[in-house]
Design a protein around this motif. Structure first.
Motif, PDB file in Angstrom:
ATOM      1  N   ALA A 165       0.821  -1.209   0.000  1.00 41.86           N
ATOM      2  CA  ALA A 165       0.000   0.000   0.000  1.00 41.86           C
ATOM      3  C   ALA A 165       0.858   1.263   0.000  1.00 41.86           C
ATOM      4  N   LEU A 166       2.051   1.203   0.605  1.00 40.37           N
ATOM      5  CA  LEU A 166       2.918   2.381   0.696  1.00 40.37           C
ATOM      6  C   LEU A 166       3.835   2.542  -0.513  1.00 40.37           C
ATOM      7  N   LEU A 167       3.737   1.647  -1.472  1.00 38.85           N
ATOM      8  CA  LEU A 167       4.657   1.672  -2.611  1.00 38.85           C
ATOM      9  C   LEU A 167       4.660   3.028  -3.312  1.00 38.85           C
ATOM     10  N   ASP A 168       3.492   3.632  -3.468  1.00 38.99           N
ATOM     11  CA  ASP A 168       3.405   4.908  -4.180  1.00 38.99           C
ATOM     12  C   ASP A 168       3.259   6.094  -3.237  1.00 38.99           C
ATOM     13  N   PHE A 169       3.499   5.887  -1.934  1.00 39.34           N
ATOM     14  CA  PHE A 169       3.334   6.970  -0.962  1.00 39.34           C
ATOM     15  C   PHE A 169       4.582   7.850  -0.939  1.00 39.34           C
ATOM     16  N   GLN A 170       4.373   9.146  -1.084  1.00 34.14           N
ATOM     17  CA  GLN A 170       5.463  10.109  -1.069  1.00 34.14           C
ATOM     18  C   GLN A 170       5.133  11.224  -0.083  1.00 34.14           C
ATOM     19  N   HIS A 171       6.156  11.696   0.625  1.00 39.19           N
ATOM     20  CA  HIS A 171       5.963  12.822   1.545  1.00 39.19           C
ATOM     21  C   HIS A 171       7.336  13.376   1.907  1.00 39.19           C
ATOM     22  N   PRO A 172       7.484  14.695   1.991  1.00 33.56           N
ATOM     23  CA  PRO A 172       8.799  15.259   2.355  1.00 33.56           C
ATOM     24  C   PRO A 172       9.297  14.789   3.713  1.00 33.56           C
ATOM     25  N   GLY A 173       8.372  14.460   4.622  1.00 35.47           N
ATOM     26  CA  GLY A 173       8.771  14.032   5.962  1.00 35.47           C
ATOM     27  C   GLY A 173       9.419  12.669   6.018  1.00 35.47           C
ATOM     28  N   LEU A 174       9.431  11.942   4.896  1.00 34.02           N
ATOM     29  CA  LEU A 174      10.078  10.621   4.870  1.00 34.02           C
ATOM     30  C   LEU A 174      11.591  10.733   4.755  1.00 34.02           C
ATOM     31  N   ALA A 175      12.064  11.851   4.286  1.00 31.33           N
ATOM     32  CA  ALA A 175      13.505  12.027   4.061  1.00 31.33           C
ATOM     33  C   ALA A 175      14.158  12.440   5.368  1.00 31.33           C
ATOM     34  N   ARG A 176      14.413  11.476   6.208  1.00 30.96           N
ATOM     35  CA  ARG A 176      15.035  11.754   7.501  1.00 30.96           C
ATOM     36  C   ARG A 176      16.027  10.661   7.849  1.00 30.96           C
ATOM     37  N   THR A 177      16.913  10.984   8.754  1.00 29.99           N
ATOM     38  CA  THR A 177      17.901  10.002   9.212  1.00 29.99           C
ATOM     39  C   THR A 177      17.404   9.424  10.531  1.00 29.99           C
ATOM     40  N   LEU A 178      17.203   8.101  10.512  1.00 27.59           N
ATOM     41  CA  LEU A 178      16.581   7.410  11.648  1.00 27.59           C
ATOM     42  C   LEU A 178      17.533   6.339  12.156  1.00 27.59           C
ATOM     43  N   GLN A 179      17.613   6.199  13.480  1.00 24.24           N
ATOM     44  CA  GLN A 179      18.547   5.225  14.044  1.00 24.24           C
ATOM     45  C   GLN A 179      18.212   3.794  13.645  1.00 24.24           C
ATOM     46  N   TRP A 180      16.921   3.498  13.354  1.00 16.36           N
ATOM     47  CA  TRP A 180      16.533   2.137  13.016  1.00 16.36           C
ATOM     48  C   TRP A 180      16.652   1.849  11.525  1.00 16.36           C
ATOM     49  N   ASP A 181      16.992   2.859  10.752  1.00 17.79           N
ATOM     50  CA  ASP A 181      17.209   2.656   9.321  1.00 17.79           C
ATOM     51  C   ASP A 181      18.510   1.871   9.141  1.00 17.79           C
ATOM     52  N   PRO A 182      18.436   0.638   8.591  1.00 20.87           N
ATOM     53  CA  PRO A 182      19.646  -0.195   8.525  1.00 20.87           C
ATOM     54  C   PRO A 182      20.734   0.369   7.623  1.00 20.87           C
TER      55      PRO A 182
END
Length: 970
Positions: free
Chosen positions: A146-163
């Motif tokens: 469902a999120l395949l086509d989801f876009q938002h500026p708030g997604l571009a962040r550096t997160l500690q859980w991002d592998p």
């Protein structure tokens, strides 16, 4: 984002907001009031808000969590809801905003309110079965799709859980691990994971992901059958744009602590995800390295968080199971887990070319070598000889006696590897081949490679794409020697074990469990090509396909145990064995009193079949001998025997005898009882568990009387006899008033269908007197409870101190051979003769009689009645011990090897724990035990194992029941 900022965010304490402050802010900005209950979080602060009508979640996070990221979360939740997924929604504040900046002292916080999803997480559940594990994987796949086509500026962040940042983050988190051993393990495994991930990371698709779809963030509720149903997904705090497969990796890592130490337990998650959102090959390769990295970050992050927030109980409570996750994630080689992941989605790891392989033995042909069958159905195995030490080697050596050559089968599930009375799966699948060769046989190198010598006494020839592992090789060359293809490798003097492996860094086992077979076989392929001989064992049949064939041809009213039953083709003593060599403790098979596969049964049956088998109208010795033996077991005065095929036929005949001897037709039978499937025996059976229409379809000649159940019946306790006898008196009075002649009364002297409950003291004595006073006959249905099974008594009626007029029996009389009997007095038997002769085509055949005699002989020789008494007492004592430990256990019934464990939700109301009993039986099968519920409420374990059952098996059974009850109640 700079690394120091990332590390800072990974080490922040939770916001500090009192309940009073939170309530004031909630009312000021949202106009809401209610009770607040603190919810755990690693870095945020969450409250459940409860009012009389609604529930919400009040969330506080540090202000450096960008409002844009929170906006992305809210928008993603609206997006997923539009795709039909149950997720929270942000509640607008009084000013219309869904996120508010608030200041509390020195704290700059973001505040918001989300809708509340009813249910609970499954994090602390002691056992999470494959169905629930797969459902979480399916949810993860649905969310990612469902999120395949989801876009938002708030997604571009550096997160500690991002592998993608794991290796940098770990460098700064690892010092928080005080234990050098733990720190070293994390460093080593993270390095290996990062190296493997680096080979495929460029090919991994990117998209928006939740990154925390876990047992803790999925919400569940039990349905009417107490099965967990998914109701929603919460906590979008880790929403980010990163590798798609990272979402599945986070899910798998979280579920590992439900696997009882087995990383393969999460494979249903992968398979379910792949079904709804197919993974690319690079993702399949990356998945387990990402799981390991996630586990490494989990333990390191918790250590760092505790160093800055030592009073955070939420983190402290998670530390133990996070280390469990890390231990399980790193328990198996990366190569094996990669192979298992590919196998779980129906794919294979790409194989390297095997061109130019030379045969290990230069002058061996297929016809030279005899392959020895060591499978579950091998004709070489009989009478339990597979339990003997070195039986496989001895059979192999014997097979080589002719040509000098013999071999075992690769991929064969070996019966000799079967282990009993254990929850652990038996490692039965052979990942190697054992070759018996003439002394002094030369071997040549099948490819160019380097020699190694391992601590397990094997010699390894490591090639470019394959390693050859050999045991039993006389190899003169030292380790490190480089050999050309075809160069002399050494000599074998007798037996040689041969195994291939595609990974030089893996030391494979010689055998593995069935669940691991596909993965290990992809790493350890068949050595047939290297050996130049036919060594591949045939695959076991597909039990699922066989079940489909059964359902397509065999009438479905003839039910089978379990929804997906294992295929059972062999038995030995009190265990049953499937085609993969897995053993199941048989706790419900009261037919096989001597146990399964008893050699005397096979010998006697084969001998008599080779001589004669016909019907009882012919004259032969066995029928007289068996009839005399049966009469010797009966009380004085019994002098006539009828031989039939089953308990149903025996009870049907008993009814006819009662009709003939009394001149009446009306029969009394007890409610909740079962006596058979023929028209007459079904008529007198009133168990709604066997026939839901039983109470409304009885013919007018059947008169059920109250079930004399002193535990849950209308009258209870030690003084309940009079109440149940009054029920009989009321029925008899009605028959007297109508001038109807009573034919008889039939019941089990021990209430078998209710789990072996003893009838109230003196009950049968009083009822028998009343029945006989009206010219009726008293029938004791001993089909289930008689023949020594009770331990304390040979016949169930002995417990009541009565003697019936007719005794029926079957079940264990033939140890599985169709055999039943009716014993009575001469005048009763001859009353039927006046109506015509009786005949049962196979009843009393020579084979049946010889088997019946042999059963009695073995019972005496092996002391099985005594075993039922002694081990049965231990069994009942152990079950009674559960009464003090588990509220679900209401009562323990029966004696010997006919016991009943009744489960109730409340010991005062005796509300039956029907659904819990079903879950218990299903889980016991997973642990290697066959057990089924009984009783009208299906809340009783009817425990009736073969009479050879040992104390060891009893303890294994009770220990497993304890484990499952803990899981259900936990």
């Amino acid at each position: 984002m700079p690394l120091d900022t990332l590390v800072h965010r990974a080490s922040r304490p939770n916001p500090v907001v009192s309940i009073e402050q939170a309530q004031a802010l909630l009312f000021e900005h949202y106009g809401l009031q209610g009770q607040l209950h603190s919810l755990g979080s690693q870095q945020d602060l969450n409250f459940r808000v409860e009012s009389a009508q609604h529930r919400w979640v009040l969330k506080f996070c540090h202000d450096d969590a960008a409002p844009q990221a929170l906006a992305a979360q809210h928008e993603a939740m609206r997006h997923l809801a539009g795709h039909g997924l149950a997720v929270p929604q942000a509640l607008a504040a009084l000013d219309g905003r869904d996120t508010l900046a608030v200041h509390l002292g020195q704290q700059r916080l973001q505040m918001r309110v989300l809708s509340y999803l009813d249910g609970q997480p499954l994090t602390r559940l002691k056992h999470l079965g494959p169905v629930a594990i797969a459902r979480i994987g399916q949810l993860c796949g649905e969310v990612d799709r469902a999120l395949l086509d989801f876009q938002h500026p708030g997604l571009a962040r550096t997160l500690q859980w991002d592998p993608r940042h794991a290796h940098k983050l770990l460098d700064h988190l690892l010092p928080a691990l005080d234990d050098p051993g733990q720190r070293g393990r994390v460093v080593e495994m993270a390095f290996q994971a990062q190296r493997r991930l680096g080979a495929v990371s460029a090919d991994l698709p990117l998209q928006a992901v939740h990154l925390d779809i876990t047992d803790d963030n999925s919400v569940w509720q039990r349905d009417a059958d107490l099965r967990w149903q998914l109701t929603g997904l919460i906590d979008f705090g880790d929403l980010v744009h990163t590798w798609r497969v990272a979402d599945l990796a986070a899910t798998c890592a979280a579920l590992l602590h439900h696997g009882h130490g087995d990383p393969f337990a999460v494979l249903p998650t992968v398979a379910a995800y792949h079904r709804v959102n197919p993974l690319e090959q690079a993702e399949l390769r990356a998945l387990w390295p990402l799981v390991v990295l996630r586990a490494a970050v989990l333990v390191s992050s918790s250590a760092r968080q505790l160093s800055v927030a030592p009073d955070n109980d939420y983190i402290r409570a998670n530390v133990e199971h996070e280390w469990e996750i890390f231990d399980i994630a790193t328990a198996e080689p990366f190569e094996l887990m990669e192979a298992a992941i590919f196998s779980s989605v129906g794919q294979s790891i790409p194989e390297s070319a095997g061109d130019g392989i030379l045969p290990l033995f230069a002058h061996v042909t297929h016809s030279t070598v005899c392959r020895v069958d060591l499978s579950v159905l091998s004709e070489h195995f009989a009478d339990g000889n597979w339990e003997q030490a070195n039986i496989d080697e001895r059979l192999l050596s014997g097979a080589a006696a002719g040509s000098g050559w013999a071999c075992t089968g690769y991929g064969e599930y070996r019966l000799s590897r079967t282990r009993i009375d254990t929850c652990a799966a038996s490692a039965t699948c052979a990942l190697h081949v054992q070759v018996q060769a003439p002394p002094g046989t030369d071997l040549q190198a099948p490819w160019a490679g380097t020699l190694k010598r391992l601590a397990d006494a094997s010699v390894v020839l490591e090639g470019a794409s394959l390693s050859l592992h050999l045991w039993g090789l006389d190899c003169p060359s030292p380790a490190g020697t480089v050999l050309a293809a075809g160069a002399p490798l050494g000599k074998v003097d007798g037996s040689l074990l041969v195994q291939l492996c595609r990974s030089p860094d893996v030391s494979p086992p010689l055998f593995c469990t069935p669940a691991r077979a596909a993965a290990w076989q992809s790493l350890c392929p068949s050595p047939a090509r290297v050996l130049g001989m036919d060594c591949d064992a045939p695959l076991p049949p597909d039990a699922g396909l066989l079940l489909q064939r059964r359902d397509a041809s065999f009438a479905r009213s003839q039910k089978h145990y379990y929804q997906a039953p294992p295929q059972i083709e062999r038995g030995w003593r009190n265990h049953l064995i499937d085609m993969h060599g897995q053993s199941y403790l048989d706790m419900l098979n009261n037919v096989a009193v001597l146990g399964h596969g008893h050699p005397r049964m096979a010998q006697v049956a084969a001998r008599q079949w080779s001589l004669l088998n016909t019907n009882s109208r012919f004259h032969y010795a066995a029928i007289a001998e068996f009839s005399e033996r049966l009469l010797a077991l009966a009380p004085p005065g019994f002098d006539r025997v009828f031989l039939v095929n089953s308990g149903t036929e025996a009870n049907d005949l008993a009814i006819r005898l009662a009709w003939a001897a009394s001149g009446g037709r009306d029969m009394l039978s007890m409610l909740e009882a079962y006596h058979g499937w023929s028209v007459a025996t079904d008529a007198i059976s009133t168990s709604i568990a066997d026939n839901p229409q039983a109470l409304s379809t009885r013919p007018d000649w059947v008169h059920p009387v109250m079930a004399a159940n002193s535990y849950r019946g209308t009258f209870r306790g030690p003084d309940c006899t009079a109440g149940y006898v009054r029920s009989v008196d009321d029925t008899l009075r009605q028959l007297d008033e109508q001038g109807r002649q009573l034919a008889g009364f039939i019941c089990e002297p021990v209430y078998g269908n209710a789990g072996g409950i003893a009838l109230p003291e003196g009950y049968l004595q009083q009822v028998y007197d009343r029945v006989r006073a009206r010219g009726g006959l008293c029938i004791a249905d001993e089909v289930q409870v008689g023949y020594g099974r009770l331990g304390e008594y040979f016949w169930g009626f002995e417990q009541q101190g009565v003697v019936p007029d007719i005794i029926t029996m079957a079940k264990g009389m033939g140890n599985g051979h169709p055999l039943g009997a009716v014993i009575t007095r001469r005048e009763v038997a001859e009353a039927l003769e006046a109506e015509g002769y009786f005949f049962s085509s196979s009843g009393g055949s020579p084979v049946s009689c010889r088997i019946g005699l042999a059963v009695l002989d073995v019972m005496a020789e092996e002391g099985l009645w005594e075993n039922a008494k002694v081990v049965g007492r231990h069994f009942k004592a152990r079950l009674q011990g559960l009464l003090d430990q588990h509220p679900l256990v209401g009562a323990v019934h029966g004696s010997g090897f006919y016991l009943g464990l009744e489960l109730v939700r409340d010991r005062h109301s005796l509300a039956p724990a029907t659904q819990e009993t079903a879950l218990l039986c299903e889980r016991l099968r997973e642990l290697g035990i066959f057990m089924q519920p009984t009783g009208d409420h299906l809340n009783i374990l009817k425990i009736k194992p073969p009479m050879v059952t040992t104390r060891q098996s009893v303890d294994f059974f009770v220990d497993c029941v304890v484990q499952v009850l803990d899981e259900i109640q936990g």
